[in-house]
Scaffold this motif. Structure first.
Motif, mmCIF file in Angstrom:
data_model
loop_
_atom_site.group_PDB
_atom_site.id
_atom_site.type_symbol
_atom_site.label_atom_id
_atom_site.label_comp_id
_atom_site.label_asym_id
_atom_site.label_seq_id
_atom_site.Cartn_x
_atom_site.Cartn_y
_atom_site.Cartn_z
ATOM 1 N N MET B 1 33.802 63.997 21.606
ATOM 2 C CA MET B 1 34.203 63.700 20.226
ATOM 3 C C MET B 1 35.215 62.567 20.217
ATOM 4 O O MET B 1 35.169 61.677 19.383
ATOM 5 C CB MET B 1 34.816 64.966 19.605
ATOM 6 C CG MET B 1 34.817 64.947 18.083
ATOM 7 S SD MET B 1 33.162 64.908 17.395
ATOM 8 C CE MET B 1 33.425 63.956 15.932
ATOM 9 N N ARG B 117 21.816 66.622 -1.244
ATOM 10 C CA ARG B 117 23.164 66.992 -0.846
ATOM 11 C C ARG B 117 23.186 67.977 0.312
ATOM 12 O O ARG B 117 24.230 68.286 0.847
ATOM 13 C CB ARG B 117 23.907 67.617 -2.029
ATOM 14 C CG ARG B 117 24.361 66.573 -2.986
ATOM 15 C CD ARG B 117 24.942 67.112 -4.268
ATOM 16 N NE ARG B 117 25.055 66.022 -5.207
ATOM 17 C CZ ARG B 117 26.087 65.176 -5.226
ATOM 18 N NH1 ARG B 117 27.086 65.350 -4.418
ATOM 19 N NH2 ARG B 117 26.103 64.183 -6.074
ATOM 20 N N SER B 118 22.036 68.493 0.670
ATOM 21 C CA SER B 118 22.052 69.452 1.769
ATOM 22 C C SER B 118 21.845 68.722 3.090
ATOM 23 O O SER B 118 21.481 67.557 3.125
ATOM 24 C CB SER B 118 20.998 70.523 1.562
ATOM 25 O OG SER B 118 19.797 69.934 1.182
ATOM 26 N N LYS B 119 22.070 69.460 4.160
ATOM 27 C CA LYS B 119 21.989 68.855 5.485
ATOM 28 C C LYS B 119 20.567 68.430 5.824
ATOM 29 O O LYS B 119 19.619 69.100 5.453
ATOM 30 C CB LYS B 119 22.429 69.890 6.514
ATOM 31 C CG LYS B 119 23.894 69.872 6.774
ATOM 32 C CD LYS B 119 24.244 70.823 7.889
ATOM 33 C CE LYS B 119 25.741 70.955 7.985
ATOM 34 N NZ LYS B 119 26.142 72.004 8.875
ATOM 35 N N THR B 121 18.247 67.886 9.221
ATOM 36 C CA THR B 121 18.319 68.230 10.635
ATOM 37 C C THR B 121 17.107 67.674 11.362
ATOM 38 O O THR B 121 16.032 68.242 11.299
ATOM 39 C CB THR B 121 18.339 69.753 10.836
ATOM 40 O OG1 THR B 121 17.275 70.304 10.050
ATOM 41 C CG2 THR B 121 19.635 70.357 10.399
ATOM 42 N N ARG B 124 15.272 67.723 17.814
ATOM 43 C CA ARG B 124 16.102 67.581 19.016
ATOM 44 C C ARG B 124 15.393 66.665 20.013
ATOM 45 O O ARG B 124 14.185 66.769 20.193
ATOM 46 C CB ARG B 124 16.296 68.981 19.590
ATOM 47 C CG ARG B 124 16.916 69.034 20.950
ATOM 48 C CD ARG B 124 17.326 70.454 21.275
ATOM 49 N NE ARG B 124 18.552 70.791 20.564
ATOM 50 C CZ ARG B 124 19.353 71.791 20.943
ATOM 51 N NH1 ARG B 124 19.045 72.553 21.945
ATOM 52 N NH2 ARG B 124 20.455 72.041 20.269
ATOM 53 N N LYS B 143 27.097 65.571 26.309
ATOM 54 C CA LYS B 143 28.481 65.099 26.245
ATOM 55 C C LYS B 143 28.702 63.962 27.236
ATOM 56 O O LYS B 143 29.338 62.959 26.913
ATOM 57 C CB LYS B 143 29.445 66.248 26.553
ATOM 58 C CG LYS B 143 29.464 67.305 25.478
ATOM 59 C CD LYS B 143 30.509 68.365 25.772
ATOM 60 C CE LYS B 143 30.437 69.477 24.739
ATOM 61 N NZ LYS B 143 31.249 70.633 25.103
ATOM 62 N N PHE B 213 25.383 66.487 17.295
ATOM 63 C CA PHE B 213 25.382 67.565 16.303
ATOM 64 C C PHE B 213 24.024 67.794 15.650
ATOM 65 O O PHE B 213 23.799 68.803 15.012
ATOM 66 C CB PHE B 213 26.428 67.291 15.222
ATOM 67 C CG PHE B 213 27.819 67.272 15.759
ATOM 68 C CD1 PHE B 213 28.332 68.384 16.398
ATOM 69 C CD2 PHE B 213 28.603 66.151 15.657
ATOM 70 C CE1 PHE B 213 29.605 68.380 16.913
ATOM 71 C CE2 PHE B 213 29.893 66.132 16.167
ATOM 72 C CZ PHE B 213 30.386 67.257 16.796
ATOM 73 N N GLU B 214 23.141 66.846 15.754
ATOM 74 C CA GLU B 214 21.767 66.982 15.262
ATOM 75 C C GLU B 214 21.694 67.364 13.795
ATOM 76 O O GLU B 214 20.791 68.085 13.382
ATOM 77 C CB GLU B 214 21.005 68.009 16.105
ATOM 78 C CG GLU B 214 20.806 67.520 17.518
ATOM 79 C CD GLU B 214 20.311 68.612 18.440
ATOM 80 O OE1 GLU B 214 20.556 69.775 18.129
ATOM 81 O OE2 GLU B 214 19.676 68.283 19.433
ATOM 82 N N SER B 215 22.652 66.923 13.022
ATOM 83 C CA SER B 215 22.526 67.134 11.586
ATOM 84 C C SER B 215 23.328 66.060 10.876
ATOM 85 O O SER B 215 24.196 65.423 11.470
ATOM 86 C CB SER B 215 23.012 68.524 11.188
ATOM 87 O OG SER B 215 24.402 68.597 11.360
ATOM 88 N N ARG B 217 24.811 64.898 6.724
ATOM 89 C CA ARG B 217 25.010 65.254 5.344
ATOM 90 C C ARG B 217 25.644 64.051 4.661
ATOM 91 O O ARG B 217 26.258 63.231 5.335
ATOM 92 C CB ARG B 217 25.936 66.468 5.283
ATOM 93 C CG ARG B 217 25.924 67.211 3.991
ATOM 94 C CD ARG B 217 27.224 67.889 3.791
ATOM 95 N NE ARG B 217 27.506 68.929 4.777
ATOM 96 C CZ ARG B 217 27.601 70.220 4.474
ATOM 97 N NH1 ARG B 217 27.401 70.613 3.269
ATOM 98 N NH2 ARG B 217 27.921 71.094 5.390
ATOM 99 N N ILE B 220 29.152 63.034 5.560
ATOM 100 C CA ILE B 220 29.445 63.248 6.974
ATOM 101 C C ILE B 220 30.449 62.232 7.518
ATOM 102 O O ILE B 220 31.169 62.503 8.471
ATOM 103 C CB ILE B 220 28.148 63.200 7.801
ATOM 104 C CG1 ILE B 220 28.402 63.720 9.218
ATOM 105 C CG2 ILE B 220 27.551 61.802 7.850
ATOM 106 C CD1 ILE B 220 27.146 63.990 9.982
ATOM 107 N N LEU B 223 35.213 62.815 7.234
ATOM 108 C CA LEU B 223 36.173 63.409 8.150
ATOM 109 C C LEU B 223 36.349 62.598 9.439
ATOM 110 O O LEU B 223 37.474 62.255 9.809
ATOM 111 C CB LEU B 223 35.780 64.853 8.457
ATOM 112 C CG LEU B 223 36.941 65.820 8.489
ATOM 113 C CD1 LEU B 223 37.500 66.041 7.099
ATOM 114 C CD2 LEU B 223 36.494 67.138 9.089
ATOM 115 N N GLN B 264 41.486 77.196 13.750
ATOM 116 C CA GLN B 264 41.980 76.836 12.422
ATOM 117 C C GLN B 264 43.110 75.822 12.501
ATOM 118 O O GLN B 264 43.387 75.109 11.555
ATOM 119 C CB GLN B 264 42.487 78.082 11.668
ATOM 120 C CG GLN B 264 41.406 79.052 11.306
ATOM 121 C CD GLN B 264 41.236 80.143 12.357
ATOM 122 O OE1 GLN B 264 41.304 79.876 13.548
ATOM 123 N NE2 GLN B 264 40.982 81.364 11.925
ATOM 124 N N THR B 266 43.461 73.319 14.691
ATOM 125 C CA THR B 266 43.093 72.065 15.329
ATOM 126 C C THR B 266 43.731 70.862 14.653
ATOM 127 O O THR B 266 44.453 70.075 15.266
ATOM 128 C CB THR B 266 41.575 71.880 15.297
ATOM 129 O OG1 THR B 266 40.989 73.038 15.852
ATOM 130 C CG2 THR B 266 41.157 70.663 16.076
#
Lengths: 399, 295
Positions: B1, B117-119, B121, B124, B143, B213-215, B217, B220, B223, B264, B266
């Motif tokens: 990350m 608005r939904s994810k 996916t 893979r 990774k 993360f394979e998704s 939105r 996205i 953040l 929580q 992090t």
């Protein structure tokens, strides 16, 4: 909804032009009137309303509810030659802030006798006083907040055909202690009112009194894709089962990240995750996951009436039923049976539903209305993901 | 990350170094990269199952290229349409900042309205397995891939800015735009190049994020964008190596914060460290040095 407004305006314009025409030519206008009036004497037309999200984040849930009601309406109209029911749709986006605006539309439409919905607890709370004032009966297929019946004390409008959130936690505890019996469990939630409420306030509190040890409590941020912090904690705690309180998109991502990290514990979640979107986003990691719901999901291989409903639904809608479709089917049938038995205005239909106790024709579960509009049954249903589909696992009433 | 943060942080840092502009729309450039590779997987390349061997390498490289091109193109377009006119009129920096926020919202809503608005996916690409254990942690193949590829890209950029003629142009402009212009450097071209570089790296970051993360939105980018900006500040904004260090450090901090205090906490932990670092070194760990001449 917008369309119907335009239609109405269109009808007024058309009417005006008819009047204008009539001024010029009396005879013609008279004949048109006669032909229009004729069929309404044979077939009585009534409307019920679907209220819930059809667009926005929660649209998936709303669409399954609407389609469940649509299936019920189509079947009813086929069986009854003398009554024609129309299902009007009112899209609230599931948003409590928009619900009252939308409510004005259906409350003022006198042809609407009752509601299938509102879909969510928040929007139900927001419009219940208005419904009560206008004597409009509602049967929600999906609102599960445990305090909804107290919104309007002594109110008559509120009804729902499934058990509330408190019952879901009770059912989960019963399932965990008597059937699955894991030695340890990890609790994860998404910090939402629903997810945290169910996972922490309800489930964790009740589990504390049992032999099942809670080895980790973690939260994830639904706006992030990275759940590695929670995943790592859970991996270290090495529980036999994991409960996730939250919605299907996050549940899918979480299940996948857990499996990728090599966590083998049974993944358990609740009604917020009972959506094909969960299986889609988790992929192979969804296999073996167990999902609970106060609703009874119908699949074509469900036994008896449930299976028949699923088959009929697929025929009418063109895709398999989802979460709350069965409940919506029951809710619509309650309203329409009332209309068929002669409750053909709002006041009569309200009295009819209020007077109901045992709804014998309900297919989702034993629907017996309590005085409050809740149902007596507290049992919930568990489903397991098998071969990329939800399959019935157990009903807690049978344990 | 951390390496993904670092890649995005480089975009913030480059643009800031040259223009003294915080390009808040950069997070959307990153999001566009994610969407580009997501659609490329299923739509354009028609991948239906996991791949292995050479096929996998080819697919990964193709996706990386697509993602980088889309993001780089979007960054160029953004510069041309929104920022250059502002620069021509000598608009105050605040205006550009507001423009950036505006573009960010426009792109987000566009993605939301166009793709829902939904994810989403996508399929893979390869099975995720743990390769080896390092300090008691299992290290997963995806990774390693992301980390190594990101480091290679970052070193490449660092060398490009330090050694090449165009890189010298960027450094000169960052140091003193007017003098650079007098010396015959085309400022417009330098700015375009800066946006392009930032965009390419953000595209690569988007692709890595998707592998990981394979998704995706519509929001996205938000953040990671904020985190990357933080990383850039942490390392010293305007400083290429600072962004690199800041990004990796932020990733590590988050991980340790989570391990020490629970998931929580992090963000709280990471940002408390940021505030402390800035108290001691207000210009970041490595300072603001994109323009400083290095012999």
């Amino acid at each position: 909804m917008k369309h119907s407004k335009f239609l109405r305006i269109g009808a007024v314009v058309a009417g005006l032009s008819l009047v204008a025409a009539a001024c010029g030519d009396d005879d013609d206008a008279a004949t048109t009137d006669d032909t229009n009036a004729a069929p309404s004497e044979e077939v009585a037309e009534y409307s019920i309303a679907f209220v819930g999200p059809l667009t926005g984040d929660a649209a998936n849930l709303g669409i399954f509810i609407r389609d469940g009601a649509t299936a019920a309406v189509e079947q009813f109209n086929e069986e009854h030659d003398d009554i024609e029911i129309t299902l009007e749709e009112f899209d609230t986006q599931g948003d409590p802030a928009q619900a009252p605006t939308v409510a004005a539309d259906y409350v003022n439409d006198d042809s609407i006798l009752g509601l299938v919905g509102p879909a969510f607890s928040g929007e139900t709370k927001a419009v219940l006083p208005t419904l009560e004032e206008n004597g409009l009966v509602m049967v929600s297929a999906s609102a599960t907040n445990a305090t909804l019946q107290d919104t309007v004390p002594g109110g008559k409008s509120f009804h729902r055909v499934l058990a509330d959130d408190a019952a879901q936690a009770e059912g989960l505890v019963k399932y965990l202690t008597t059937d699955l019996q894991p030695a340890s469990i990890a609790i994860i939630h998404d910090n939402s009112e629903y997810g945290q409420g169910l996972a922490v306030q309800q489930l964790a509190t009740q589990l504390a009194e049992t032999d099942i040890e809670i080895v980790a409590t973690e939260a994830i941020d639904p706006d992030s894709e990275d759940y590695s912090a929670a995943v790592n904690t859970v991996k270290t705690a090495n529980p036999e089962a994991i409960f996730f309180g939250g919605y299907y998109e996050e549940a899918g991502t979480l299940a996948k990240q857990l499996k990728d990290e090599g966590v083998e514990a049974t993944f358990i979640s609740a009604d917020g995750s009972l959506d094909l979107g969960f299986i889609e986003s988790a992929g192979d990691a969804a296999e073996g996951a167990q999902i609970s719901c106060p609703c009874n999901l119908a699949t074509t291989n469900s036994p008896g009436a449930l299976g028949e409903f699923a088959t009929a639904y697929e025929e009418i809608i063109g895709s398999p039923p989802g979460t709350y479709s069965t409940e919506a089917f029951d809710a619509a049938n309650i309203l329409m049976t009332g209309i068929a038995e002669g409750a053909t205005d709002r006041a009569a239909l309200l009295e009819y539903v209020e007077g109901l106790t045992d709804v014998t024709y309900a297919i989702s579960k034993d629907v017996v209305f309590a005085e409050t509009g809740n149902i007596e049954a507290r049992g919930i249903f568990l489903f397991e993901v098998k071969d990329g589909e939800f399959a019935p696992l157990v009903a807690t009433d049978d344990l | 990350m951390g390496s993904i943060y670092a890649l995005i942080a480089l975009g913030y840092t480059l643009v800031y170094g040259v223009l003294r502009l915080i390009n808040f729309a950069h997070s959307e450039i990153f999001a566009l990269g994610i969407y580009a590779s997501a659609f490329a997987i299923e739509g354009w390349l028609g991948v239906t199952g996991t791949r292995t061997g050479l096929g996998l390498v080819g697919t990964l490289l193709a996706l990386l290229a697509i993602s980088m091109l889309v993001s780089g193109g979007a960054a160029l377009l953004m510069e041309r349409v929104a920022y250059r006119p502002l620069r021509r009129r000598n608009a105050p920096r605040l205006t550009a900042l507001i423009t950036a926020i505006g573009i960010s919202l426009v792109v987000q809503e566009f993605l939301a309205l166009r793709y829902g608005r939904s994810k989403i996916t996508p399929q893979r690409l390869f099975e995720k397995e743990s390769l080896f254990t390092f300090l008691g942690e299992e290290v997963r193949n995806d990774k390693v891939l992301v980390f190594v590829a990101a480091i290679v890209l970052m070193i490449g950029l660092d060398q490009f800015v330090r050694r090449s003629r165009l890189g010298r142009g960027i450094r000169a402009t960052a140091q003193d735009a007017e003098t650079a212009q007098l010396m015959g450097i085309n400022i417009d071209r330098v700015v375009m190049l800066t946006f392009l570089l930032g965009g390419l790296l953000a595209g690569a970051a988007g692709f890595f994020n998707l592998i990981f993360f394979e998704s995706a939105r519509f929001n996205i980018g938000f953040l990671p964008g904020i985190k990357a900006f933080t990383a850039a500040v942490l390392g010293g904004i305007g400083n290429v190596r600072g962004a690199l260090l800041g990004g990796l450090l932020l990733g590590v901090l988050e991980k340790y914060g989570a391990a020490l205090f629970g998931g929580q906490w992090t963000d709280v932990f990471a940002f408390v460290v940021l505030v402390l670092v800035l108290l001691v070194r207000p210009s970041g760990l490595l300072g603001e040095t994109l323009g400083r001449a290095r012999a």
